[in-house]
Each structure stands twice: as C-alpha cells, then as structure tokens.
Design an enzyme around this catalytic site. Structure first.
Site, PDB file in Angstrom:
ATOM      1  N   ASN A 149      -1.889  74.182  43.809  1.00 52.04           N
ATOM      2  CA  ASN A 149      -0.991  74.431  44.943  1.00 52.04           C
ATOM      3  C   ASN A 149      -1.650  75.080  46.161  1.00 52.04           C
ATOM      4  O   ASN A 149      -1.151  74.916  47.273  1.00 52.04           O
ATOM      5  CB  ASN A 149       0.254  75.216  44.503  1.00 52.04           C
ATOM      6  CG  ASN A 149      -0.079  76.535  43.870  1.00 52.04           C
ATOM      7  OD1 ASN A 149      -1.021  76.644  43.106  1.00 52.04           O
ATOM      8  ND2 ASN A 149       0.683  77.549  44.195  1.00 52.04           N
ATOM      9  N   GLY A 226      -0.200  77.848  35.071  1.00 52.34           N
ATOM     10  CA  GLY A 226       1.096  78.019  34.422  1.00 52.34           C
ATOM     11  C   GLY A 226       1.012  78.845  33.146  1.00 52.34           C
ATOM     12  O   GLY A 226      -0.075  79.043  32.579  1.00 52.34           O
ATOM     13  N   GLY A 230      -1.901  79.257  30.225  1.00 56.01           N
ATOM     14  CA  GLY A 230      -2.368  80.643  30.107  1.00 56.01           C
ATOM     15  C   GLY A 230      -2.323  81.136  28.665  1.00 56.01           C
ATOM     16  O   GLY A 230      -3.254  81.773  28.176  1.00 56.01           O
ATOM     17  N   GLU A 245      -3.371  84.914  36.491  1.00 57.67           N
ATOM     18  CA  GLU A 245      -2.379  84.865  37.563  1.00 57.67           C
ATOM     19  C   GLU A 245      -1.452  83.713  37.213  1.00 57.67           C
ATOM     20  O   GLU A 245      -1.822  82.546  37.363  1.00 57.67           O
ATOM     21  CB  GLU A 245      -3.065  84.608  38.912  1.00 57.67           C
ATOM     22  CG  GLU A 245      -4.049  85.677  39.332  1.00 57.67           C
ATOM     23  CD  GLU A 245      -3.361  86.958  39.783  1.00 57.67           C
ATOM     24  OE1 GLU A 245      -2.211  86.913  40.221  1.00 57.67           O
ATOM     25  OE2 GLU A 245      -3.996  88.025  39.666  1.00 57.67           O
ATOM     26  N   CYS A 279       3.674  80.274  43.657  1.00 57.33           N
ATOM     27  CA  CYS A 279       3.965  81.222  42.578  1.00 57.33           C
ATOM     28  C   CYS A 279       4.870  82.359  43.032  1.00 57.33           C
ATOM     29  O   CYS A 279       5.507  83.005  42.205  1.00 57.33           O
ATOM     30  CB  CYS A 279       2.663  81.772  42.007  1.00 57.33           C
ATOM     31  SG  CYS A 279       1.617  82.523  43.260  1.00 57.33           S
TER      32      CYS A 279
HETATM   33  P1  NAP Z   1      -1.590  74.364  35.132  1.00 57.36           P
HETATM   34  O1  NAP Z   1      -1.077  73.045  34.696  1.00 57.36           O
HETATM   35  O2  NAP Z   1      -1.447  75.522  34.220  1.00 57.36           O
HETATM   36  O3  NAP Z   1      -3.130  74.119  35.504  1.00 57.36           O
HETATM   37  C1  NAP Z   1      -3.900  75.121  36.103  1.00 57.36           C
HETATM   38  C2  NAP Z   1      -5.360  74.857  35.813  1.00 57.36           C
HETATM   39  O4  NAP Z   1      -5.573  75.037  34.423  1.00 57.36           O
HETATM   40  C3  NAP Z   1      -5.820  73.437  36.128  1.00 57.36           C
HETATM   41  O5  NAP Z   1      -7.135  73.467  36.591  1.00 57.36           O
HETATM   42  C4  NAP Z   1      -5.750  72.777  34.761  1.00 57.36           C
HETATM   43  O6  NAP Z   1      -6.584  71.658  34.630  1.00 57.36           O
HETATM   44  C5  NAP Z   1      -6.236  73.910  33.898  1.00 57.36           C
HETATM   45  N1  NAP Z   1      -5.895  73.784  32.491  1.00 57.36           N
HETATM   46  C6  NAP Z   1      -4.781  73.298  31.941  1.00 57.36           C
HETATM   47  N2  NAP Z   1      -4.860  73.389  30.592  1.00 57.36           N
HETATM   48  C7  NAP Z   1      -6.042  73.954  30.311  1.00 57.36           C
HETATM   49  C8  NAP Z   1      -6.707  74.309  29.095  1.00 57.36           C
HETATM   50  N3  NAP Z   1      -6.161  74.127  27.901  1.00 57.36           N
HETATM   51  N4  NAP Z   1      -7.930  74.865  29.170  1.00 57.36           N
HETATM   52  C9  NAP Z   1      -8.500  75.086  30.367  1.00 57.36           C
HETATM   53  N5  NAP Z   1      -7.938  74.751  31.540  1.00 57.36           N
HETATM   54  C10 NAP Z   1      -6.711  74.203  31.504  1.00 57.36           C
HETATM   55  O7  NAP Z   1      -0.926  74.814  36.513  1.00 57.36           O
HETATM   56  P2  NAP Z   1      -0.708  73.975  37.858  1.00 57.36           P
HETATM   57  O8  NAP Z   1       0.396  72.997  37.630  1.00 57.36           O
HETATM   58  O9  NAP Z   1      -1.999  73.471  38.394  1.00 57.36           O
HETATM   59  O10 NAP Z   1      -0.228  75.142  38.821  1.00 57.36           O
HETATM   60  C11 NAP Z   1       1.061  75.628  38.810  1.00 57.36           C
HETATM   61  C12 NAP Z   1       1.196  76.941  38.098  1.00 57.36           C
HETATM   62  O11 NAP Z   1       0.254  77.881  38.600  1.00 57.36           O
HETATM   63  C13 NAP Z   1       2.553  77.567  38.345  1.00 57.36           C
HETATM   64  O12 NAP Z   1       3.065  78.104  37.154  1.00 57.36           O
HETATM   65  C14 NAP Z   1       2.258  78.663  39.350  1.00 57.36           C
HETATM   66  O13 NAP Z   1       3.194  79.696  39.381  1.00 57.36           O
HETATM   67  C15 NAP Z   1       0.915  79.111  38.913  1.00 57.36           C
HETATM   68  N6  NAP Z   1       0.247  79.816  40.004  1.00 57.36           N
HETATM   69  C16 NAP Z   1       0.117  81.176  39.927  1.00 57.36           C
HETATM   70  C17 NAP Z   1      -0.456  81.873  40.985  1.00 57.36           C
HETATM   71  C18 NAP Z   1      -0.638  83.358  40.936  1.00 57.36           C
HETATM   72  O14 NAP Z   1      -1.465  83.862  41.696  1.00 57.36           O
HETATM   73  N7  NAP Z   1       0.074  84.087  40.095  1.00 57.36           N
HETATM   74  C19 NAP Z   1      -0.890  81.187  42.119  1.00 57.36           C
HETATM   75  C20 NAP Z   1      -0.720  79.809  42.157  1.00 57.36           C
HETATM   76  C21 NAP Z   1      -0.156  79.131  41.093  1.00 57.36           C
HETATM   77  P3  NAP Z   1      -6.008  70.173  34.851  1.00 57.36           P
HETATM   78  O15 NAP Z   1      -5.617  70.098  36.268  1.00 57.36           O
HETATM   79  O16 NAP Z   1      -7.143  69.303  34.479  1.00 57.36           O
HETATM   80  O17 NAP Z   1      -4.837  70.034  33.911  1.00 57.36           O
END
Ligand code: NAP
Length: 473
Positions: A149, A226, A230, A245, A279
């Site tokens: 994002n 997500g 996490g 995060e 987020c």
């Molecule tokens: P996501 O699906 O959890 O993916 C985030 C990252 O993790 C991607 O690079 C993804 O790779 C990787 N990933 C997924 N599964 C993994 C695993 N088993 N091992 C290692 N890496 C893995 O999240 P998203 O859809 O990109 O982002 C949205 C989420 O991020 C929301 O929940 C949002 O709230 C959160 N977020 C939090 C903050 C904060 O600062 N608190 C800021 C921004 C976003 P792939 O793309 O290859 O699946």
C-alpha cells in the site's frame, strides 16, 4: 526490472508481471526469486554485514542524504511509478515520494545520534575500580518484508534505519508492487551503498518466505503487512528480534463541540486515502448523537462528491483497489453487513477493481466489516451518547494502532488520550495522521515494537557494554 543479488542486477527465466490495477496494462516484469536465490541472498548479506558495520557513521549518513537528494530531483518519476504499480492517484503518489525524501533524510540525521552512556559502576559494591560505558551496535542481517500500500515509503522506513544502524538488509517487497522498491535500491547503489549490503528478492512470500524467516543468519525480521502473515512469521522465526507493523480497524470519536466541517474533511480523506488501503485509515466513526444527523449529512455529501477513476488524472481523488479480487471481497463484506441490517448511505457499488467510496450506518457488531480490518474504501457511522460509551466501543476490538478524537474540550481530549488503547491518539485530525519521525506502531494485534526513524534505529541496533577494570584508580 532486475532484482539485486550478491552485488548484481539479475534476471530469472521465471518472471512475475506487474500490472496497473486500473486498466490491467503491463507496467513491467520482475524475476520470480527461487529457493536457491534465498541461499545466495543469505550468504551475500553476511558478507554485506561485514562491509556495513565497517562503514563510518559519516559514510552511512552521506549515502542516505544523497539517496534522498536524488529522489527529490526525480520526484515525478518516482510518483509515476508508485501510481502505476499501486492503487494510488498521482497526487497521493507525489505525497508518498516526498515523504520518502524525509524518511531517508531523517534516517541519515538519526545515524549521528546513536548514543550510549557512561555507566556509574562504582554506585554499588563490586563496581570499585571499574569504568565503562555502553554504545549501540548493529544487529546483523535484517530481513525486511513490506506490503503493497505504500510501495516506496514503507520500504524506506526499513532500509533507512537499517543502513543508518550499520546493518545489511534482505528486502522482500510485496509481489504486486516491487518496482518502487527496486528503484529505491538502484538509487541507494548510485549514492554509494556497497552493493553487498542490500539484497532485493522479488518473489512470492508463499515460495521464499519461510526459508528466509527461519534462517538463523537473519538476526531481525522487520515485517509490515497483515495479521495472518504476521502470525505465521512470528511462529516460524525462532530466536531473533521481530518488529511487526500490522493491520488495524481505526476508531474516531467526533464530539458535539467540534468544528464539524473540519472533522468531515479530515475523516473523509482519512477513510478513502489510497482507496482505504491504509493501516491507519478511518473505519469506525463514533459521533455524539446530538450532532450525528448533521455530521452524517455533511459526510455523505462530501463522500458523494469524491471523484474516482483514472489514477493518473490530477482531478481524481481515489483510484481502484489493488486487485479486482480485493474489491470483490469488500463488496461481499458490505453485502453481508446489509443482510444483517446495515444501511448504505452512499456508494456500495463496484466496477472492476474500483469500489465506490462507501458510507454505512446501523452496522451490527456481528458484521465482518465492523470486526475486521476492511482495508478498503468503506466507513461505518455509529451514534453515541457518552464519552465512556465511545471509548469503550473504540477499544472493543483486538487492534490498536491509531485512534482519534475531535473536540474543543481539553477534558474530553485528555480522557480520550489516556483511555484509548492504541499506539497513537490523534486529537483534532483523523487517525490517518502520521509524521514519519514520530514513534509509530500498535498494540494488541496491530503490532510489536515501533517504527519512526529514531525508534526503528533503537530496534535495529543493540547495546554493548564495555567495562574496564582499572586497579590503579
Ligand atoms: P500481506 O499479504 O500480509 O503481505 C505483506 C508482505 O508479506 C508481502 O511482501 C508478502 O509477500 C509477504 N508475505 C506474505 N506471507 C508471507 C510469508 N509466509 N512469509 C514471508 N513473507 C510473507 O499484506 P498486504 O496485503 O501486502 O498489506 C496489507 C496489510 O498490511 C494490512 O493488514 C495493513 O494494515 C498492513 N499494513 C500495516 C502497516 C503498519 O505500519 N502498521 C502499514 C501498511 C500496511 P507477497 O506479496 O509475495 O504475498
């Protein structure tokens, strides 16, 4: 684009298409990293760490200052890339690119403020004839995993402090938005970063994630994404530092003494920024009953006036979601809420990946869109009678990143600030307020640890004590 591995920009036969979510046109292709690439990256990062920790603070800072300045000179190029590969409009993308300049600049400045302290050893028996101090040292190889994002600035939030602290980094950007991260890596190398210090692996988390996360050569995982990913990462990591995060479901309280026009303006932007894929996006609005109808009317009018569509047009306020699948998920969540009794006040429609900015009321607490992080352009309005009720409802979910309150009453502001369970309370602006240098992070399922450059630097360095025994003193 190519990925950065062992000091070289490399391609792979297997590639991943990066497409523009607005019109599905191909933006670029990137290599699909495999398990052998993971091993190469881990070995190279170890060598990179030996180079990184030998760099003087001045050298680290100069690289980061220069990177910031190159991005500033080429701001439009970065903004266009962010807007093409992600959901953001060109105006949103420009803001992200200029925030990235600040993120790197402050990282450089903070590298010069990694301080230690003298320890008063002689303050207890056993410390006689001892003198000593501690200083903060780099951790080693940091695995940085980033979401889609904010494809540039959230990457800078990890690379900036990691490099400032003297660490090496393996970066795994989100598969749907790897291009801004690769371009940032190119600029870091151009600015003088020794190439082995940074590895960028483009590839699916599901394929390369576990091997990276489990490896003992990685000394810290800095993850933004997500809750589900996490939890998996935390479960597999073993003994290493973890920074998380994660997501949220941010509440805002609108009190009856506030400037409603400002509250509406701020919360509409906070709800629909980046199509709600944010987020700290506003998801639940608790409005004092005496101003509920007036607030609702103004909020719906402002939302209905939002211009959606082509991200590259200056006048567009909101672009598509990251994929059509994500827009369909939001559509399902809205339908479920409506089946359970919610009313759609505006929006509620989908065209491909574009989900209209949507305002709901009467959303039952059993609805998914009330309980979970929607990460989409919808917001729920709820009337409340008392501040205790508003705070209780705001705190009722297992998330806690930001919360906000709009009021002119200092007592209301202070009570909310002390009683809202979260990492940050924003008074008189929406939850979507963040300055890149402030401590940023959540409690409960919203995360572990804090980012914000000074605070990330604390997480990405560790203290080492140096103690002298001096019999002659
Ligand atoms: P996501 O699906 O959890 O993916 C985030 C990252 O993790 C991607 O690079 C993804 O790779 C990787 N990933 C997924 N599964 C993994 C695993 N088993 N091992 C290692 N890496 C893995 O999240 P998203 O859809 O990109 O982002 C949205 C989420 O991020 C929301 O929940 C949002 O709230 C959160 N977020 C939090 C903050 C904060 O600062 N608190 C800021 C921004 C976003 P792939 O793309 O290859 O699946």
């Amino acid at each position: 684009m190519k990925m950065l591995l062992k000091g070289e920009w490399v391609e792979r036969e297997k590639t991943i298409d990066v497409t523009d979510p607005f019109d599905n046109t191909l933006v670029d292709v990137v290599p699909s990293a495999n398990k052998e690439d993971v091993e190469t990256a881990l070995e190279a990062a170890h060598e990179g760490f030996l180079a990184a920790k030998r760099m003087t603070v001045y050298e680290r800072a100069e690289i980061l200052f220069k990177t910031a300045s190159i991005i500033k000179e080429n701001l439009d190029e970065f903004a266009v890339l962010i807007a093409r590969e992600s959901s953001k409009t060109i105006r949103e993308a420009r803001k992200e690119a200029s925030r990235c300049v600040n993120t790197l600049t402050v990282s450089a400045e903070e590298s010069k403020r990694i301080l230690g302290e003298t320890i008063p050893f002689d303050s207890f028996p056993g410390g006689e004839k001892r003198r000593g101090y501690y200083y903060r040292f780099p951790i080693g190889t940091i695995l940085a995993i980033t979401p889609f994002n904010d494809p540039l600035n959230l990457v800078a939030h990890k690379l900036g402090p990691a490099i400032a602290g003297g660490n090496s980094v393996i970066l795994k950007p989100a598969t749907v938005t790897p291009l801004s991260a690769l371009k940032l890596a190119e600029v870091l190398i151009e600015a003088g970063l020794p190439a082995m210090v940074l590895q960028v692996l483009t590839g699916y988390g599901a394929v390369i994630g576990d091997d990276l996360v489990k490896d003992e050569r990685v000394r810290m995982i800095s993850f933004t994404g997500g809750v589900e990913a996490g939890k998996r990462i935390a479960g597999l990591a073993g003994i290493k530092k973890i920074g998380m995060e994660l997501g949220s479901n941010s509440p805002v309280i609108v009190w009856n003494d506030t400037d409603l026009d400002w509250a509406v303006e701020s919360c509409v932007s906070g709800a629909f920024w980046a199509s709600g894929q944010n987020c700290i996006g506003v998801q639940r609005l608790y409005v004092h009953r005496s101003v509920y109808e007036e607030f609702k009317e103004k909020f719906v009018t402002r939302t209905s006036a939002y211009r959606t569509g082509d991200k590259m047009k200056e006048e567009t306020d909101m672009g598509p979601m990251i994929t059509e699948g994500e827009a369909k998920r939001v559509e399902r969540w809205v339908e479920e809420a409506v089946e359970k009794g919610a009313r759609v006040l505006t929006g509620g429609s989908r065209k491909g990946a574009l989900y209209a900015p949507t305002v709901l009321e009467n959303v039952p607490e059993s609805a998914t869109i009330h309980k979970e992080e929607v990460f989409g352009p919808t917001v729920n309005l709820y009337p409340v009678e008392t501040l205790d009720e508003a705070i209780g409802k705001a705190n009722s979910l297992p998330f806690g990143l930001h919360a906000a309150v709009f009021t002119k009453d200092v007592d209301v502001a202070f009570k909310a600030a002390y009683e809202l369970d979260c990492g940050g309370v924003i008074i008189n602006d929406s939850t979507d307020y963040r300055l890149d240098s402030m401590p940023f992070g959540g409690i409960k399922y919203s995360g572990l640890g804090r980012e914000g450059l000074k605070f990330a630097l604390q997480e990405m360095t560790e203290p080492k004590v140096i103690s002298f025994y001096l019999p002659e003193i």
